[in-house]
Design a protein around this motif. Structure first.
Motif, PDB file in Angstrom:
ATOM      1  N   ILE A   1       0.838  -1.204   0.000  1.00 18.44           N
ATOM      2  CA  ILE A   1       0.000   0.000   0.000  1.00 18.44           C
ATOM      3  C   ILE A   1       0.874   1.256   0.000  1.00 18.44           C
ATOM      4  CG2 ILE A   1      -1.633   1.350   1.383  1.00 18.44           C
ATOM      5  CD1 ILE A   1      -2.812  -1.336   2.351  1.00 18.44           C
ATOM      6  N   LEU A   2       1.914   1.279   0.878  1.00 17.63           N
ATOM      7  CA  LEU A   2       2.772   2.467   0.989  1.00 17.63           C
ATOM      8  C   LEU A   2       3.538   2.709  -0.312  1.00 17.63           C
ATOM      9  CD1 LEU A   2       4.048   1.778   4.607  1.00 17.63           C
ATOM     10  CD2 LEU A   2       2.662   3.725   3.910  1.00 17.63           C
ATOM     11  N   THR A   3       4.019   1.620  -0.932  1.00 19.18           N
ATOM     12  CA  THR A   3       4.775   1.751  -2.180  1.00 19.18           C
ATOM     13  C   THR A   3       3.894   2.292  -3.308  1.00 19.18           C
ATOM     14  OG1 THR A   3       6.210  -0.084  -1.562  1.00 19.18           O
ATOM     15  CG2 THR A   3       6.110   0.464  -3.900  1.00 19.18           C
ATOM     16  N   VAL A   4       2.708   1.675  -3.460  1.00 18.86           N
ATOM     17  CA  VAL A   4       1.806   2.087  -4.536  1.00 18.86           C
ATOM     18  C   VAL A   4       1.317   3.517  -4.304  1.00 18.86           C
ATOM     19  CG1 VAL A   4      -0.415   1.589  -5.632  1.00 18.86           C
ATOM     20  CG2 VAL A   4       1.139  -0.277  -5.090  1.00 18.86           C
ATOM     21  N   ALA A   5       1.074   3.890  -3.041  1.00 17.88           N
ATOM     22  CA  ALA A   5       0.645   5.257  -2.721  1.00 17.88           C
ATOM     23  C   ALA A   5       1.716   6.257  -3.155  1.00 17.88           C
ATOM     24  CB  ALA A   5       0.363   5.383  -1.227  1.00 17.88           C
ATOM     25  N   ALA A   6       2.982   5.977  -2.817  1.00 18.65           N
ATOM     26  CA  ALA A   6       4.079   6.878  -3.200  1.00 18.65           C
ATOM     27  C   ALA A   6       4.175   6.975  -4.718  1.00 18.65           C
ATOM     28  CB  ALA A   6       5.398   6.390  -2.608  1.00 18.65           C
ATOM     29  N   PHE A   7       4.022   5.835  -5.383  1.00 15.09           N
ATOM     30  CA  PHE A   7       4.098   5.802  -6.845  1.00 15.09           C
ATOM     31  C   PHE A   7       3.030   6.693  -7.477  1.00 15.09           C
ATOM     32  CE2 PHE A   7       2.608   3.911 -10.845  1.00 15.09           C
ATOM     33  CZ  PHE A   7       3.764   3.935 -11.593  1.00 15.09           C
ATOM     34  N   PHE A   8       1.768   6.569  -6.996  1.00 12.60           N
ATOM     35  CA  PHE A   8       0.697   7.339  -7.613  1.00 12.60           C
ATOM     36  C   PHE A   8       0.784   8.825  -7.280  1.00 12.60           C
ATOM     37  CE2 PHE A   8      -1.428   3.235  -8.441  1.00 12.60           C
ATOM     38  CZ  PHE A   8      -1.696   3.467  -9.783  1.00 12.60           C
ATOM     39  N   LEU A   9       1.279   9.143  -6.078  1.00 15.69           N
ATOM     40  CA  LEU A   9       1.471  10.564  -5.746  1.00 15.69           C
ATOM     41  C   LEU A   9       2.391  11.215  -6.766  1.00 15.69           C
ATOM     42  CD1 LEU A   9       1.900  10.796  -1.865  1.00 15.69           C
ATOM     43  CD2 LEU A   9       0.076  11.744  -3.277  1.00 15.69           C
ATOM     44  N   VAL A  10       3.510  10.507  -7.077  1.00 11.16           N
ATOM     45  CA  VAL A  10       4.478  11.063  -8.028  1.00 11.16           C
ATOM     46  C   VAL A  10       3.919  11.042  -9.447  1.00 11.16           C
ATOM     47  CG1 VAL A  10       6.762  10.716  -9.033  1.00 11.16           C
ATOM     48  CG2 VAL A  10       6.440  10.471  -6.582  1.00 11.16           C
ATOM     49  N   GLN A  11       3.199   9.980  -9.791  1.00  7.79           N
ATOM     50  CA  GLN A  11       2.634   9.833 -11.133  1.00  7.79           C
ATOM     51  C   GLN A  11       1.623  10.939 -11.433  1.00  7.79           C
ATOM     52  OE1 GLN A  11       3.821   7.753 -13.265  1.00  7.79           O
ATOM     53  NE2 GLN A  11       2.343   6.330 -14.096  1.00  7.79           N
ATOM     54  N   LYS A  12       0.757  11.250 -10.438  1.00  6.44           N
ATOM     55  CA  LYS A  12      -0.309  12.228 -10.661  1.00  6.44           C
ATOM     56  C   LYS A  12       0.216  13.660 -10.594  1.00  6.44           C
ATOM     57  CE  LYS A  12      -3.810   9.220 -10.764  1.00  6.44           C
ATOM     58  NZ  LYS A  12      -3.940   8.663 -12.110  1.00  6.44           N
ATOM     59  N   GLN A  13       1.268  13.891  -9.810  1.00  6.17           N
ATOM     60  CA  GLN A  13       1.901  15.227  -9.686  1.00  6.17           C
ATOM     61  C   GLN A  13       0.894  16.311  -9.296  1.00  6.17           C
ATOM     62  OE1 GLN A  13       5.164  15.943 -10.077  1.00  6.17           O
ATOM     63  NE2 GLN A  13       6.063  14.338 -11.327  1.00  6.17           N
ATOM     64  N   GLN A  14      -0.039  16.016  -8.386  1.00  2.00           N
ATOM     65  CA  GLN A  14      -1.042  17.026  -8.055  1.00  2.00           C
ATOM     66  C   GLN A  14      -0.663  17.876  -6.843  1.00  2.00           C
ATOM     67  OE1 GLN A  14      -4.763  14.933  -7.991  1.00  2.00           O
ATOM     68  NE2 GLN A  14      -5.145  15.354 -10.148  1.00  2.00           N
ATOM     69  N   LEU A  15       0.353  17.453  -6.101  1.00  2.73           N
ATOM     70  CA  LEU A  15       0.810  18.265  -4.973  1.00  2.73           C
ATOM     71  C   LEU A  15       1.905  19.208  -5.457  1.00  2.73           C
ATOM     72  CD1 LEU A  15       1.141  15.384  -2.353  1.00  2.73           C
ATOM     73  CD2 LEU A  15      -0.687  17.057  -2.490  1.00  2.73           C
ATOM     74  N   THR A  16       2.243  20.199  -4.616  1.00  6.73           N
ATOM     75  CA  THR A  16       3.378  21.056  -4.964  1.00  6.73           C
ATOM     76  C   THR A  16       4.665  20.243  -4.801  1.00  6.73           C
ATOM     77  OG1 THR A  16       3.617  21.807  -2.709  1.00  6.73           O
ATOM     78  CG2 THR A  16       2.161  23.099  -4.120  1.00  6.73           C
ATOM     79  N   THR A  17       5.740  20.715  -5.410  1.00  5.90           N
ATOM     80  CA  THR A  17       7.003  19.970  -5.403  1.00  5.90           C
ATOM     81  C   THR A  17       7.470  19.665  -3.982  1.00  5.90           C
ATOM     82  OG1 THR A  17       7.556  21.150  -7.416  1.00  5.90           O
ATOM     83  CG2 THR A  17       9.326  19.965  -6.340  1.00  5.90           C
ATOM     84  N   VAL A  18       7.440  20.688  -3.126  1.00  5.31           N
ATOM     85  CA  VAL A  18       7.919  20.496  -1.757  1.00  5.31           C
ATOM     86  C   VAL A  18       7.067  19.454  -1.033  1.00  5.31           C
ATOM     87  CG1 VAL A  18       8.281  21.612   0.474  1.00  5.31           C
ATOM     88  CG2 VAL A  18       8.825  22.838  -1.637  1.00  5.31           C
ATOM     89  N   ASN A  19       5.738  19.567  -1.207  1.00  3.56           N
ATOM     90  CA  ASN A  19       4.842  18.607  -0.549  1.00  3.56           C
ATOM     91  C   ASN A  19       5.069  17.184  -1.048  1.00  3.56           C
ATOM     92  OD1 ASN A  19       3.716  20.517   1.050  1.00  3.56           O
ATOM     93  ND2 ASN A  19       1.887  20.816  -0.225  1.00  3.56           N
ATOM     94  N   LEU A  20       5.374  17.056  -2.357  1.00  8.65           N
ATOM     95  CA  LEU A  20       5.641  15.728  -2.909  1.00  8.65           C
ATOM     96  C   LEU A  20       6.890  15.126  -2.277  1.00  8.65           C
ATOM     97  CD1 LEU A  20       5.041  15.561  -6.772  1.00  8.65           C
ATOM     98  CD2 LEU A  20       4.094  14.117  -4.988  1.00  8.65           C
TER      99      LEU A  20
END
Lengths: 109, 201
Positions: free
Chosen positions: A28-47
């Motif tokens: 779950i943690l790995t896939v969550a990190a992957f999709f956060l980066v894939q979607k790029q919806q947060l600001t750079t610092v937050n990512l």
């Protein structure tokens, strides 16, 4: 002997449960990190902060679920050496980055 | 099986003690290995932008492939755990089966990783191209060789389990291999996060 079997079984089931929980949480943690980066919806610092936190949570999960199983009578020493090593790692990594950043900065100015 | 349990019970005190000392000694080795990886991560973090006009990490990252590699290693964490559980049940077949599965999954990782390396080298992005690529190949390569060492160790343990069966001595050896395997996979989680995910942000 018969009274040893339930104890062994309980231990066995606990170990099994710990492995499965560790595995599912890691996925779950790995896939969550992957999709956060894939979607790029947060600001750079937050990512950066989010994926770092997710990795550290996964470190804690795996240390508890996978390493925690093997600790016997040396449990205290295991933990002590681990914490000491993390301290050394932090000094080595942050010290290197600090020194090299300053070196780059002073060479450019 | 009953006799094995009884035999283990007789020598329980002695074996448990020396076994846990071996495991603790191995733990100390893992901690020193952790410091080795920390220096490689530090070198990578310092050099990651020194691309000498060549490719950066964002251009050479294939995220779906890296996610596959990560999931493959996570599955192998589970299968080596099952080998450990089979040893606790004194099931020789179980241990050998799960070690074989772990070996094949680890081999898949090594293959995917090798494919990635050779694709880079084929187009001239080898470790001599830039400081970034030197640091990249050093960090990834050292991890890769750790996995290969784990694979060789797994084969050796499969042979030993096949010839000797389960015992408290073999349990100690399997525990050390399990620790090594989980350790190498935790290092990969940080490669996944720091090199790849933070590389494409």
């Amino acid at each position: 002997m018969s009274n040893h079997h339930p104890v062994a079984d309980t231990q066995h089931n606990k170990t099994f449960t710990a492995y499965v929980i560790g595995f599912v949480l890691s996925i779950i943690l790995t896939v969550a990190a992957f999709f956060l980066v894939q979607k790029q919806q947060l600001t750079t610092v937050n990512l950066y902060i989010s994926v770092a936190v997710l990795a550290l949570v996964q470190l804690v999960v795996q240390v508890i679920c996978f390493f925690g199983l093997h600790k016997g009578s040396e449990r205290g020493w295991n933990l002590l050496t681990f914490v000491f090593t993390i301290l050394i790692v932090l000094v080595v990594v942050s010290g290197s980055l600090w020194i090299m950043y300053n070196l780059n900065y002073n060479m450019d100015h | 099986m009953m006799t094995e349990v009884l035999a283990n019970q007789d020598h329980h005190e002695h074996h448990d003690d020396s076994g846990s000392r071996v495991v603790f000694g191995f733990w100390i080795y893992l901690m020193s290995d952790l410091i080795l990886f920390a220096t490689l991560f530090a070198a990578y973090a310092v050099l990651r932008n020194n691309t000498y006009g060549g490719v950066g990490i964002a251009q050479i990252t294939d995220l779906p492939r890296v996610l596959t590699e990560t999931l493959v290693l996570l599955i192998s964490n589970l299968t080596i755990g099952f080998a450990f559980l089979s040893q606790q049940r004194a099931s020789k077949q179980g241990v050998i089966l799960w070690l074989l599965v772990t070996f094949l999954i680890g081999l898949a990782f090594v293959g995917i990783e090798y494919q990635g390396f050779s694709q880079l080298v084929a187009v001239g992005n080898d470790w001599q191209r830039s400081a970034f690529l030197s640091a990249f190949f050093t960090l990834l390569g050292v991890h890769w060789f750790h996995v290969i060492a784990g694979l060789l160790w797994t084969i050796i343990l499969i042979i030993q389990f096949a010839s000797q069966g389960t015992s408290s001595k073999m349990a100690t050896r399997l525990t050390c291999l399990g620790l090594f395997w989980h350790f190498v996979n935790i290092i990969w989680i940080f490669i996944f996060t720091i090199v790849y995910l933070m590389g494409v942000i």
